[in-house]
Design an enzyme around this catalytic site. Sequence first.
Site, PDB file in Angstrom:
ATOM      1  N   ASN A  13       0.885  -1.170   0.000  1.00 46.00           N
ATOM      2  CA  ASN A  13       0.000   0.000   0.000  1.00 46.00           C
ATOM      3  C   ASN A  13       0.920   1.217   0.000  1.00 46.00           C
ATOM      4  O   ASN A  13       1.487   1.562   1.027  1.00 46.00           O
ATOM      5  CB  ASN A  13      -0.897  -0.024   1.245  1.00 46.00           C
ATOM      6  CG  ASN A  13      -1.701   1.255   1.398  1.00 46.00           C
ATOM      7  OD1 ASN A  13      -1.791   2.054   0.465  1.00 46.00           O
ATOM      8  ND2 ASN A  13      -2.284   1.454   2.575  1.00 46.00           N
ATOM      9  N   LYS A  15       0.193   4.274  -0.377  1.00 44.36           N
ATOM     10  CA  LYS A  15      -0.414   5.493   0.192  1.00 44.36           C
ATOM     11  C   LYS A  15      -0.149   6.683  -0.726  1.00 44.36           C
ATOM     12  O   LYS A  15      -0.203   6.525  -1.945  1.00 44.36           O
ATOM     13  CB  LYS A  15       0.103   5.703   1.621  1.00 44.36           C
ATOM     14  CG  LYS A  15      -0.046   4.429   2.464  1.00 44.36           C
ATOM     15  CD  LYS A  15       0.139   4.615   3.923  1.00 44.36           C
ATOM     16  CE  LYS A  15      -0.051   3.277   4.616  1.00 44.36           C
ATOM     17  NZ  LYS A  15      -0.008   3.372   6.067  1.00 44.36           N
ATOM     18  N   HIS A  98      -9.501   1.390   4.289  1.00 48.65           N
ATOM     19  CA  HIS A  98      -8.248   1.563   5.046  1.00 48.65           C
ATOM     20  C   HIS A  98      -8.487   2.513   6.223  1.00 48.65           C
ATOM     21  O   HIS A  98      -9.251   3.468   6.122  1.00 48.65           O
ATOM     22  CB  HIS A  98      -7.152   2.115   4.130  1.00 48.65           C
ATOM     23  CG  HIS A  98      -5.812   2.053   4.783  1.00 48.65           C
ATOM     24  ND1 HIS A  98      -5.372   3.033   5.626  1.00 48.65           N
ATOM     25  CD2 HIS A  98      -4.855   1.100   4.756  1.00 48.65           C
ATOM     26  CE1 HIS A  98      -4.181   2.671   6.093  1.00 48.65           C
ATOM     27  NE2 HIS A  98      -3.841   1.515   5.577  1.00 48.65           N
ATOM     28  N   GLU A 100      -6.820   4.854   7.393  1.00 49.59           N
ATOM     29  CA  GLU A 100      -6.560   6.282   7.135  1.00 49.59           C
ATOM     30  C   GLU A 100      -7.754   6.924   6.438  1.00 49.59           C
ATOM     31  O   GLU A 100      -8.023   8.107   6.639  1.00 49.59           O
ATOM     32  CB  GLU A 100      -5.268   6.439   6.310  1.00 49.59           C
ATOM     33  CG  GLU A 100      -4.043   6.175   7.188  1.00 49.59           C
ATOM     34  CD  GLU A 100      -2.846   5.618   6.458  1.00 49.59           C
ATOM     35  OE1 GLU A 100      -2.791   5.694   5.213  1.00 49.59           O
ATOM     36  OE2 GLU A 100      -1.953   5.074   7.139  1.00 49.59           O
ATOM     37  N   GLU A 170      -5.848  -4.953  10.219  1.00 49.66           N
ATOM     38  CA  GLU A 170      -4.824  -3.950  10.493  1.00 49.66           C
ATOM     39  C   GLU A 170      -5.162  -3.193  11.776  1.00 49.66           C
ATOM     40  O   GLU A 170      -5.986  -2.264  11.752  1.00 49.66           O
ATOM     41  CB  GLU A 170      -4.744  -2.947   9.333  1.00 49.66           C
ATOM     42  CG  GLU A 170      -4.354  -3.559   8.019  1.00 49.66           C
ATOM     43  CD  GLU A 170      -3.688  -2.539   7.105  1.00 49.66           C
ATOM     44  OE1 GLU A 170      -2.542  -2.794   6.701  1.00 49.66           O
ATOM     45  OE2 GLU A 170      -4.284  -1.488   6.836  1.00 49.66           O
ATOM     46  N   GLY A 176       2.003   2.264  10.640  1.00 42.30           N
ATOM     47  CA  GLY A 176       2.956   3.363  10.507  1.00 42.30           C
ATOM     48  C   GLY A 176       3.611   3.770  11.812  1.00 42.30           C
ATOM     49  O   GLY A 176       4.268   4.802  11.895  1.00 42.30           O
ATOM     50  N   SER A 216       2.926  -2.190  10.280  1.00 35.20           N
ATOM     51  CA  SER A 216       4.364  -2.273  10.578  1.00 35.20           C
ATOM     52  C   SER A 216       4.945  -3.651  10.297  1.00 35.20           C
ATOM     53  O   SER A 216       5.895  -4.065  10.953  1.00 35.20           O
ATOM     54  CB  SER A 216       4.656  -1.823  12.017  1.00 35.20           C
ATOM     55  OG  SER A 216       4.270  -0.459  12.177  1.00 35.20           O
TER      56      SER A 216
HETATM   57  P1  PGA Z   1       2.569   0.211   7.599  1.00 38.87           P
HETATM   58  O1  PGA Z   1       1.146   0.448   6.887  1.00 38.87           O
HETATM   59  O2  PGA Z   1       3.102  -1.090   7.062  1.00 38.87           O
HETATM   60  O3  PGA Z   1       3.392   1.393   7.188  1.00 38.87           O
HETATM   61  O4  PGA Z   1       2.312   0.167   9.065  1.00 38.87           O
HETATM   62  C1  PGA Z   1       0.279  -0.626   6.674  1.00 38.87           C
HETATM   63  C2  PGA Z   1      -0.977  -0.106   6.023  1.00 38.87           C
HETATM   64  O5  PGA Z   1      -1.383   1.019   6.308  1.00 38.87           O
HETATM   65  O6  PGA Z   1      -1.611  -0.819   5.220  1.00 38.87           O
END
Ligand code: PGA
Length: 255
Positions: A13, A15, A98, A100, A170, A176, A216
């Site tokens: 992803n 982003k 997601h 976010e 998630e 993140g 992460s």
């Molecule tokens: P990350 O993000 O691996 O940077 O924690 C995962 C995601 O948002 O799908």
Amino acid sequence: MNKALRRPVIAGNWKMNKTPDEAKALIEEMKPLVADADCDVVVCVPYVDIPAALEATAGSNIKVGAENCHWAESGAFTAEISAPMLKAVGVPYVIIGHSERRQYFGETDVTVNQRTKAALASGLKVILCVGELLEQREQGITEEVVRYQTKIALGGVSAEDLKNVIIAYEPVWAIGTGRTATAEQANEVNAAIRACIAELYGKDAADATVIQYGGSMNAKNAAELLAQPDVDGGLIGGASLKAPDFSVIVKAASV
Ligand code: PGA
């Protein structure tokens, strides 16, 4: 449990990262590193990078995904992109729900359901994200939260369409932040999601559903997470922007 029935999916992803030229360069770097993967490999990229990503991945084992889509086919929804538009340009996958999008753009379980149904109706494969907030984990309601999100998101989705749904668990506190769920925590929640799918669609459908972990996941912790019986792949943010790291995760899913 019946892990052999499922082919793992490692999805990046990206982003809001990478211009089209940068997308092409990253994919070119990735291609030889993941060419012998024994799992499905997907990169979900910003809308404007989609043509470059499709061109760069052509003839390779890397598939392209978008990071969201709208629920309507077309109309007065400034700046949105519909599922038929993604289908028309040849994108096979789309991330929906997601955290976010939920956190910063007001997405709700209801709009996640609408977007999921629209994507499936257009023949896209959906990577459906669910996950609890830190407060919810601390309150001990993680399973209730993910069950609730999963049930609403899949409302009206047929058993046939479920075959095109991947679920990504998630935990929001792990995205993140560098703070990963332990392999046991990830497996426990993934198993709870699978039990929820079994209640809705039956055991065979649950056994066939790919349930990823995300948050992460990186080159160091991927092998342990991916070895869990109910973890069938990963949705990778930060580490998917580095070809060597991403390829280590792909290899960890391929054993
Ligand atoms: P990350 O993000 O691996 O940077 O924690 C995962 C995601 O948002 O799908």
